[in-house]
Design an enzyme around this catalytic site. Structure first.
Site, short mmCIF file in Angstrom:
data_model
loop_
_atom_site.label_atom_id
_atom_site.label_comp_id
_atom_site.label_asym_id
_atom_site.label_seq_id
_atom_site.Cartn_x
_atom_site.Cartn_y
_atom_site.Cartn_z
N GLU A 129 0.85 -1.20 0.00
CA GLU A 129 0.00 0.00 0.00
C GLU A 129 0.89 1.25 0.00
O GLU A 129 2.07 1.16 0.36
CB GLU A 129 -0.90 0.00 1.25
CG GLU A 129 -1.84 -1.19 1.27
CD GLU A 129 -2.85 -1.13 2.40
OE1 GLU A 129 -2.80 -0.19 3.22
OE2 GLU A 129 -3.69 -2.04 2.44
N ALA A 132 2.35 1.35 3.36
CA ALA A 132 2.72 0.08 3.99
C ALA A 132 3.39 -0.83 2.96
O ALA A 132 2.71 -1.53 2.21
CB ALA A 132 1.48 -0.61 4.58
N SER A 134 7.38 -2.48 3.18
CA SER A 134 8.10 -3.51 3.95
C SER A 134 7.30 -3.91 5.18
O SER A 134 7.26 -5.07 5.57
CB SER A 134 9.46 -2.96 4.41
OG SER A 134 10.20 -2.52 3.30
N THR A 160 1.84 -5.30 -9.89
CA THR A 160 2.21 -5.81 -11.21
C THR A 160 0.99 -6.44 -11.88
O THR A 160 0.27 -7.22 -11.25
CB THR A 160 3.35 -6.86 -11.06
OG1 THR A 160 4.45 -6.21 -10.43
CG2 THR A 160 3.78 -7.42 -12.41
N GLU A 244 7.78 -17.30 -4.07
CA GLU A 244 7.93 -16.04 -4.82
C GLU A 244 9.41 -15.67 -4.93
O GLU A 244 9.91 -15.40 -6.02
CB GLU A 244 7.15 -14.94 -4.10
CG GLU A 244 7.45 -13.53 -4.59
CD GLU A 244 6.58 -12.45 -3.90
OE1 GLU A 244 5.59 -12.79 -3.24
OE2 GLU A 244 6.94 -11.26 -4.02
N GLY A 350 29.60 3.32 -24.93
CA GLY A 350 28.48 4.21 -25.27
C GLY A 350 27.27 3.45 -25.79
O GLY A 350 26.13 3.85 -25.54
N GLY A 374 10.13 -7.91 -1.33
CA GLY A 374 10.85 -7.67 -0.06
C GLY A 374 12.23 -7.16 -0.39
O GLY A 374 12.96 -7.80 -1.14
C1 LIG Z 1 8.07 -2.65 -10.31
C2 LIG Z 1 7.49 -3.08 -9.01
C3 LIG Z 1 6.60 -4.14 -8.97
C4 LIG Z 1 6.00 -4.51 -7.75
N1 LIG Z 1 5.03 -5.49 -7.76
C5 LIG Z 1 4.29 -5.69 -6.63
C6 LIG Z 1 3.13 -6.54 -6.66
O1 LIG Z 1 2.79 -7.15 -7.69
N2 LIG Z 1 2.39 -6.67 -5.52
C7 LIG Z 1 2.72 -6.02 -4.36
O2 LIG Z 1 2.01 -6.18 -3.37
N3 LIG Z 1 3.83 -5.22 -4.30
C8 LIG Z 1 4.61 -5.02 -5.41
N4 LIG Z 1 5.70 -4.18 -5.37
C9 LIG Z 1 6.02 -3.49 -4.13
C10 LIG Z 1 7.32 -3.95 -3.46
O3 LIG Z 1 7.17 -5.24 -2.93
C11 LIG Z 1 7.66 -2.87 -2.43
O4 LIG Z 1 8.11 -1.73 -3.16
C12 LIG Z 1 8.70 -3.34 -1.44
O5 LIG Z 1 8.18 -4.32 -0.59
C13 LIG Z 1 9.22 -2.17 -0.60
O6 LIG Z 1 8.19 -1.41 -0.05
P1 LIG Z 1 8.23 0.19 -0.21
O7 LIG Z 1 8.47 0.49 -1.63
O8 LIG Z 1 7.02 0.74 0.42
O9 LIG Z 1 9.52 0.64 0.59
P2 LIG Z 1 9.61 0.92 2.17
O10 LIG Z 1 9.07 -0.22 2.94
O11 LIG Z 1 9.07 2.27 2.45
O12 LIG Z 1 11.19 0.95 2.35
C14 LIG Z 1 12.00 2.08 2.01
C15 LIG Z 1 13.45 1.72 2.40
O13 LIG Z 1 13.53 1.49 3.82
C16 LIG Z 1 14.07 0.21 4.05
N5 LIG Z 1 13.47 -0.39 5.24
C17 LIG Z 1 12.15 -0.51 5.56
N6 LIG Z 1 12.01 -1.14 6.73
C18 LIG Z 1 13.26 -1.43 7.17
C19 LIG Z 1 13.79 -2.08 8.33
N7 LIG Z 1 12.98 -2.58 9.26
N8 LIG Z 1 15.13 -2.19 8.44
C20 LIG Z 1 15.95 -1.70 7.50
N9 LIG Z 1 15.52 -1.08 6.39
C21 LIG Z 1 14.21 -0.96 6.22
C22 LIG Z 1 13.74 -0.61 2.82
O14 LIG Z 1 14.59 -1.71 2.68
C23 LIG Z 1 13.94 0.45 1.72
O15 LIG Z 1 15.29 0.55 1.41
C24 LIG Z 1 6.35 -3.84 -6.56
C25 LIG Z 1 7.28 -2.80 -6.60
C26 LIG Z 1 7.84 -2.40 -7.79
C27 LIG Z 1 8.79 -1.24 -7.79
#
Ligand SMILES: Cc1cc2nc3c(=O)[nH]c(=O)nc-3n(C[C@H](O)[C@H](O)[C@H](O)COP(=O)(O)OP(=O)(O)OC[C@H]3O[C@@H](n4cnc5c(N)ncnc54)[C@H](O)[C@@H]3O)c2cc1C
Length: 396
Positions: A129, A132, A134, A160, A244, A350, A374
């Site tokens: 979300e 929400a 990680s 996706t 996965e 290049g 993740g």
């Molecule tokens: C192209 C693409 C396809 C995707 N497809 C799907 C899909 O089909 N379904 C779906 O549900 N999701 C999907 N995702 C989402 C993806 O799983 C999330 O982007 C990912 O889980 C990270 O969540 P976030 O982007 O909110 O980052 P955040 O959770 O906000 O994290 C930001 C940064 O903080 C770090 N961080 C967070 N918590 C901690 C911690 N406790 N300790 C240390 N570091 C931490 C993270 O590692 C990251 O570097 C997709 C994402 C992309 C970009």
């Protein structure tokens, strides 16, 4: 006695048929499709013809009854041409439909899985979300029971296949006060609901793999669209994460392999200072590192897939060696893939920076594998948690 690291005859045939299709059918259209950021519309019909849509599904649903080694092999060979489209196939068939298969009722499976195998339906999975990622358990999407219906409000992002999908599974809070114990899994068909909108998200990498923001605004779902029982969502969600991470390692493996193959060819052809650049030691160093990185990634991923296939409980989850191995597989493959793709761009000079060359796509796509399924940080947390649990007594 020697360990057998070779594929069976059947696995070799699968590898060959998927790669042959990818190079003949996908490759010629990839530059254009990447430019316009569109998925080839008949992709899932094509993969259905290859027999890989329901690769681990039981034959009665139209599946091939194979395992996760074969799934990994199929995804690796699509990704030799397109990392992004390999992810799109994996998101539909493994993340969405396979997890549904493992948790849905027989009646639900009979209705859904044949359409997944035939390519009639493309699936997507909604966990993440806007606030929400990680920390998925802090999801805000709610499902309120009203009579024999659930009313859904909230949103899922980065989903996706959402812009092209027919079917979605997702998680929502059914008892917000109960925290993670109040989450349930649901499914729906996009054309059977009102109050659901999808907005396409623009990306610089993984183009051709459609990504969307899905918003639920008083979306009504019949109570029978619940998967696996009320408030059972966390177990269902976590039961899909190991397969996965293992199978999507194939996306990065395919890119790694292609980068190495394309660089070997290019380094022999490209001449500088009167010699092929392959004769320079700094280029040879990169090629040697790419090979070593690919091989290490490959056998880490296939050993995790093979271990998964050997287990009765293929879900893994907290307290299992499989959880650690799956996280390690995508952690290592993802980070190694980025290093290899960077070296590949450097070898191409290049030209590696130009969209005409496949190397540029592998490079752009590859970074996703340190974020999606993740992040690397979360995978390290899982690995460390499982190491501290058993002091690495199993040696796996
Ligand atoms: C192209 C693409 C396809 C995707 N497809 C799907 C899909 O089909 N379904 C779906 O549900 N999701 C999907 N995702 C989402 C993806 O799983 C999330 O982007 C990912 O889980 C990270 O969540 P976030 O982007 O909110 O980052 P955040 O959770 O906000 O994290 C930001 C940064 O903080 C770090 N961080 C967070 N918590 C901690 C911690 N406790 N300790 C240390 N570091 C931490 C993270 O590692 C990251 O570097 C997709 C994402 C992309 C970009």
């Amino acid at each position: 006695m020697a360990l057998n690291f070779d594929f069976s005859e059947e696995q070799r045939m699968l590898e060959e048929s998927v790669y042959k299709w990818a190079i003949n059918w996908l490759e010629p259209q990839m530059e254009h499709m990447y430019e316009i950021d569109e998925m080839p519309p008949t992709l899932f019909k094509e993969t259905a013809n290859l027999g890989i849509n329901g690769i681990v599904f039981e034959e009665k649903y139209g599946g091939a009854g194979m395992g996760y080694v074969e799934t990994l092999l199929a995804y690796e060979n699509i990704a030799r041409v397109s990392n992004a489209l390999s992810m799109t196939v994996g998101a539909s068939q493994t993340l969405c439909f396979d997890n549904f298969r493992r948790n849905a009722s027989e009646e639900q499976k009979e209705y859904v899985l044949p359409k997944a195998c035939s390519g009639e339906w493309i699936g997507c999975l909604g966990i993440t979300e806007p606030n929400a990622g990680s920390d998925a358990m802090s999801m805000a999407t709610k499902a309120e029971k009203k009579g024999d219906k659930y009313i859904i409000n909230g949103s899922k992002t980065f989903i996706t296949n959402a812009p092209v999908g027919q079917f979605m599974t997702f998680y929502a809070k059914t008892d917000p006060a109960a925290g993670p114990k109040g989450i349930s899994a649901f499914f729906f068909e996009f054309d059977k609901v009102k109050g659901c909108t999808v907005e396409k998200i623009k990306k610089w990498g993984m183009r051709t793999s459609p990504t969307g923001l899905v918003t639920f605004d008083d979306m009504e779902l019949p109570a029978e669209n619940l998967i696996g029982g009320l408030n059972k969502g966390v177990a269902i969600l976590t039961s899909g994460l190991c397969t996965e991470r293992i199978t999507l390692s194939g996306c990065t493996l395919g890119s790694q392999r292609s980068c190495l193959e394309l660089c070997l060819k290019y380094a022999k052809e490209r001449v500088a200072f009167g010699k092929p650049i392959a004769s320079f030691q700094s280029i040879q160093d990169k090629l040697a590192n790419m090979y070593t990185g690919y091989l290490a990634s490959k056998w880490l991923a296939y050993s995790a897939a093979s271990y998964c296939d050997s287990q009765k409980n293929k879900s893994g989850g907290k307290g299992t060696d499989l959880d650690r191995m799956a996280a390690a597989s995508l952690l290592f493959c993802g980070e190694m893939g980025t290093k290899i793709a960077l070296d590949a761009v450097q070898i191409f000079g290049g030209y590696g920076y130009c969209t005409e060359y496949a190397i540029s796509r592998h490079f752009l796509d590859q970074k996703l594998w340190e974020i999606g399924a993740g992040t690397s940080e979360i995978r390290r947390m899982i690995i460390a948690r499982e190491l501290l649990r058993d002091d690495f007594k199993s040696g796996r």
